[in-house]
Write a protein that holds these residues in place. Structure first.
Motif, PDB file in Angstrom:
ATOM      1  N   GLY A   1      18.321  21.498  47.856  1.00 24.76           N
ATOM      2  CA  GLY A   1      17.722  22.666  48.488  1.00 24.76           C
ATOM      3  C   GLY A   1      18.756  23.730  48.789  1.00 24.76           C
ATOM      4  N   ILE A   2      18.293  24.835  49.311  1.00 27.19           N
ATOM      5  CA  ILE A   2      19.164  25.976  49.600  1.00 27.19           C
ATOM      6  C   ILE A   2      20.276  25.624  50.594  1.00 27.19           C
ATOM      7  CG2 ILE A   2      17.689  26.888  51.442  1.00 27.19           C
ATOM      8  CD1 ILE A   2      18.363  29.720  50.366  1.00 27.19           C
ATOM      9  N   SER A   3      19.988  24.703  51.515  1.00 25.79           N
ATOM     10  CA  SER A   3      20.989  24.338  52.526  1.00 25.79           C
ATOM     11  C   SER A   3      22.114  23.465  51.962  1.00 25.79           C
ATOM     12  CB  SER A   3      20.324  23.621  53.700  1.00 25.79           C
ATOM     13  OG  SER A   3      19.733  22.413  53.255  1.00 25.79           O
ATOM     14  N   ASP A   4      21.986  23.038  50.699  1.00 25.03           N
ATOM     15  CA  ASP A   4      23.002  22.197  50.064  1.00 25.03           C
ATOM     16  C   ASP A   4      24.088  22.999  49.355  1.00 25.03           C
ATOM     17  OD1 ASP A   4      21.718  19.842  50.853  1.00 25.03           O
ATOM     18  OD2 ASP A   4      20.418  19.869  49.081  1.00 25.03           O
ATOM     19  N   PHE A   5      24.063  24.328  49.496  1.00 24.16           N
ATOM     20  CA  PHE A   5      25.036  25.183  48.816  1.00 24.16           C
ATOM     21  C   PHE A   5      25.623  26.207  49.782  1.00 24.16           C
ATOM     22  CE2 PHE A   5      22.009  23.665  45.710  1.00 24.16           C
ATOM     23  CZ  PHE A   5      22.827  23.208  44.692  1.00 24.16           C
ATOM     24  N   ARG A   6      26.826  26.631  49.499  1.00 26.22           N
ATOM     25  CA  ARG A   6      27.490  27.666  50.277  1.00 26.22           C
ATOM     26  C   ARG A   6      28.204  28.610  49.308  1.00 26.22           C
ATOM     27  NH1 ARG A   6      24.954  25.744  53.802  1.00 26.22           N
ATOM     28  NH2 ARG A   6      25.601  25.048  55.841  1.00 26.22           N
ATOM     29  N   ILE A   7      28.533  29.776  49.838  1.00 19.94           N
ATOM     30  CA  ILE A   7      29.325  30.752  49.083  1.00 19.94           C
ATOM     31  C   ILE A   7      30.619  30.984  49.849  1.00 19.94           C
ATOM     32  CG2 ILE A   7      29.500  33.119  48.234  1.00 19.94           C
ATOM     33  CD1 ILE A   7      26.510  33.264  48.131  1.00 19.94           C
ATOM     34  N   LEU A   8      31.733  30.888  49.151  1.00 21.68           N
ATOM     35  CA  LEU A   8      33.011  31.301  49.718  1.00 21.68           C
ATOM     36  C   LEU A   8      33.403  32.573  48.982  1.00 21.68           C
ATOM     37  CD1 LEU A   8      36.039  29.321  50.792  1.00 21.68           C
ATOM     38  CD2 LEU A   8      36.363  31.296  49.330  1.00 21.68           C
ATOM     39  N   THR A   9      33.552  33.655  49.720  1.00 24.94           N
ATOM     40  CA  THR A   9      33.967  34.916  49.112  1.00 24.94           C
ATOM     41  C   THR A   9      35.316  35.321  49.677  1.00 24.94           C
ATOM     42  OG1 THR A   9      32.802  36.203  50.788  1.00 24.94           O
ATOM     43  CG2 THR A   9      31.625  35.770  48.747  1.00 24.94           C
ATOM     44  N   TYR A  10      36.092  35.982  48.857  1.00 21.47           N
ATOM     45  CA  TYR A  10      37.302  36.596  49.396  1.00 21.47           C
ATOM     46  C   TYR A  10      37.529  37.950  48.763  1.00 21.47           C
ATOM     47  CZ  TYR A  10      40.433  35.095  45.494  1.00 21.47           C
ATOM     48  OH  TYR A  10      41.057  34.906  44.293  1.00 21.47           O
ATOM     49  N   LYS A  11      38.092  38.820  49.590  1.00 19.69           N
ATOM     50  CA  LYS A  11      38.464  40.171  49.165  1.00 19.69           C
ATOM     51  C   LYS A  11      39.862  40.443  49.689  1.00 19.69           C
ATOM     52  CE  LYS A  11      33.750  41.821  49.375  1.00 19.69           C
ATOM     53  NZ  LYS A  11      33.214  42.484  48.262  1.00 19.69           N
ATOM     54  N   ILE A  12      40.688  40.935  48.810  1.00 20.97           N
ATOM     55  CA  ILE A  12      42.052  41.310  49.174  1.00 20.97           C
ATOM     56  C   ILE A  12      42.262  42.727  48.676  1.00 20.97           C
ATOM     57  CG2 ILE A  12      44.508  40.822  48.890  1.00 20.97           C
ATOM     58  CD1 ILE A  12      43.685  37.878  48.392  1.00 20.97           C
ATOM     59  N   ASP A  13      42.622  43.615  49.591  1.00 18.43           N
ATOM     60  CA  ASP A  13      42.889  45.009  49.254  1.00 18.43           C
ATOM     61  C   ASP A  13      44.267  45.384  49.781  1.00 18.43           C
ATOM     62  OD1 ASP A  13      40.274  45.560  48.153  1.00 18.43           O
ATOM     63  OD2 ASP A  13      39.527  45.532  50.202  1.00 18.43           O
ATOM     64  N   MET A  14      45.016  46.087  48.963  1.00 21.82           N
ATOM     65  CA  MET A  14      46.327  46.594  49.371  1.00 21.82           C
ATOM     66  C   MET A  14      46.422  48.051  48.951  1.00 21.82           C
ATOM     67  SD  MET A  14      50.102  45.175  48.389  1.00 21.82           S
ATOM     68  CE  MET A  14      51.579  46.095  48.744  1.00 21.82           C
ATOM     69  N   LYS A  15      46.751  48.905  49.906  1.00 22.76           N
ATOM     70  CA  LYS A  15      46.982  50.325  49.630  1.00 22.76           C
ATOM     71  C   LYS A  15      48.407  50.630  50.041  1.00 22.76           C
ATOM     72  CE  LYS A  15      42.212  51.505  50.258  1.00 22.76           C
ATOM     73  NZ  LYS A  15      41.243  51.392  51.296  1.00 22.76           N
ATOM     74  N   GLN A  16      49.080  51.418  49.238  1.00 22.90           N
ATOM     75  CA  GLN A  16      50.494  51.683  49.493  1.00 22.90           C
ATOM     76  C   GLN A  16      50.835  53.143  49.250  1.00 22.90           C
ATOM     77  OE1 GLN A  16      51.432  49.001  46.288  1.00 22.90           O
ATOM     78  NE2 GLN A  16      52.570  50.616  45.236  1.00 22.90           N
ATOM     79  N   SER A  17      51.966  53.534  49.802  1.00 21.38           N
ATOM     80  CA  SER A  17      52.470  54.891  49.585  1.00 21.38           C
ATOM     81  C   SER A  17      53.318  54.910  48.317  1.00 21.38           C
ATOM     82  CB  SER A  17      53.319  55.323  50.783  1.00 21.38           C
ATOM     83  OG  SER A  17      54.534  54.579  50.806  1.00 21.38           O
ATOM     84  N   ASN A  18      53.756  56.091  47.931  1.00 18.99           N
ATOM     85  CA  ASN A  18      54.634  56.221  46.773  1.00 18.99           C
ATOM     86  C   ASN A  18      56.015  55.629  47.029  1.00 18.99           C
ATOM     87  OD1 ASN A  18      52.719  57.475  45.164  1.00 18.99           O
ATOM     88  ND2 ASN A  18      53.251  59.508  45.906  1.00 18.99           N
ATOM     89  N   GLY A  19      56.303  55.291  48.280  1.00 20.21           N
ATOM     90  CA  GLY A  19      57.596  54.707  48.630  1.00 20.21           C
ATOM     91  C   GLY A  19      57.715  53.245  48.243  1.00 20.21           C
ATOM     92  N   ILE A  20      56.631  52.644  47.784  1.00 15.48           N
ATOM     93  CA  ILE A  20      56.651  51.257  47.329  1.00 15.48           C
ATOM     94  C   ILE A  20      56.787  51.280  45.804  1.00 15.48           C
ATOM     95  CG2 ILE A  20      55.368  49.076  47.223  1.00 15.48           C
ATOM     96  CD1 ILE A  20      55.929  49.817  50.104  1.00 15.48           C
ATOM     97  N   THR A  21      57.808  50.601  45.294  1.00 10.84           N
ATOM     98  CA  THR A  21      58.054  50.640  43.856  1.00 10.84           C
ATOM     99  C   THR A  21      57.459  49.457  43.113  1.00 10.84           C
ATOM    100  OG1 THR A  21      60.195  49.563  44.157  1.00 10.84           O
ATOM    101  CG2 THR A  21      60.180  51.977  44.103  1.00 10.84           C
ATOM    102  N   SER A  22      57.242  48.353  43.789  1.00  9.48           N
ATOM    103  CA  SER A  22      56.627  47.194  43.134  1.00  9.48           C
ATOM    104  C   SER A  22      55.919  46.347  44.179  1.00  9.48           C
ATOM    105  CB  SER A  22      57.681  46.360  42.400  1.00  9.48           C
ATOM    106  OG  SER A  22      58.563  45.774  43.322  1.00  9.48           O
ATOM    107  N   ARG A  23      54.947  45.579  43.713  1.00 10.02           N
ATOM    108  CA  ARG A  23      54.217  44.678  44.607  1.00 10.02           C
ATOM    109  C   ARG A  23      53.843  43.430  43.820  1.00 10.02           C
ATOM    110  NH1 ARG A  23      50.212  48.636  43.689  1.00 10.02           N
ATOM    111  NH2 ARG A  23      48.839  47.871  42.044  1.00 10.02           N
ATOM    112  N   LYS A  24      53.615  42.363  44.566  1.00  8.84           N
ATOM    113  CA  LYS A  24      53.165  41.117  43.955  1.00  8.84           C
ATOM    114  C   LYS A  24      52.248  40.425  44.949  1.00  8.84           C
ATOM    115  CE  LYS A  24      54.720  36.920  41.699  1.00  8.84           C
ATOM    116  NZ  LYS A  24      55.866  36.108  41.303  1.00  8.84           N
ATOM    117  N   ILE A  25      51.075  40.036  44.495  1.00  5.62           N
ATOM    118  CA  ILE A  25      50.108  39.334  45.331  1.00  5.62           C
ATOM    119  C   ILE A  25      49.843  37.986  44.676  1.00  5.62           C
ATOM    120  CG2 ILE A  25      47.771  39.360  46.281  1.00  5.62           C
ATOM    121  CD1 ILE A  25      47.949  42.471  46.147  1.00  5.62           C
TER     122      ILE A  25
END
Length: 168
Positions: free
Chosen positions: A59-83
């Motif tokens: 039934g419907i109660s036998d399932f779940r949803i795991l969601t994730y959202k990751i957002d990164m905003k940066q200025s021009n002073g950042i030259t590289s990033r790694k997530i």
């Protein structure tokens, strides 16, 4: 006049270079990082669209949803990033058995842009498993975000997934 210019020009140039260096060092803002992990119940519509091969009697109660959202905003002073994001599907599937039955998501993380976005959704079979069990399994994992500034300063931040996970 020529001797005067020869003495003043180098001094003015040195002052300008020092001012630019201090200006850049002072104006490199730390990026804005937003990370959300949520465990929630399926809606009727989501349940009806779900292909439940091997779970026809569930039934419907036998399932779940795991969601994730990751957002990164940066200025021009950042030259590289790694997530670096842990393999969430593997975490859920190694709690006691294979549980993830559907996964969707997308990423946008282009080096030439000043932002990165990750969004994923995992639907898993939750019968015999409570939300706190999943949260506990996630607590051993971290999202690592690192970046380097134009000044050569490297920064790394770690975010515990279990601490970020909200049960809705």
């Amino acid at each position: 006049m020529g001797k005067y210019l020869k003495a003043v020009v180098p001094i003015v140039l040195i002052i300008m270079i020092i001012a630019i260096v201090f200006y850049k060092k002072e104006n490199v803002e730390e990026p804005t990082i937003t990370i959300k992990f949520n465990i929630s119940k399926l809606t009727e519509d989501e349940f009806n669209r779900l292909e439940r091969v091997n779970y026809e009697d569930s039934g419907i109660s036998d399932f779940r949803i795991l969601t994730y959202k990751i957002d990164m905003k940066q200025s021009n002073g950042i030259t590289s990033r790694k997530i670096v994001i842990p393999d969430i599907e593997k975490v859920i599937n190694t709690i006691d058995k294979t549980r993830v039955i559907h996964m969707t998501g997308w990423e946008q993380d282009n080096a030439e842009e000043n932002f990165a976005n990750y969004s994923y959704e995992f639907i898993y079979y939750s019968k015999g498993l409570n939300d706190e069990d999943v949260k506990k399994a996630l607590s051993s994992k971290v999202v690592t975000v690192s970046w380097e500034t134009i000044n050569g300063e490297a920064t790394t931040k770690r975010f515990n997934v279990g601490n970020l996970t909200k049960i809705k």
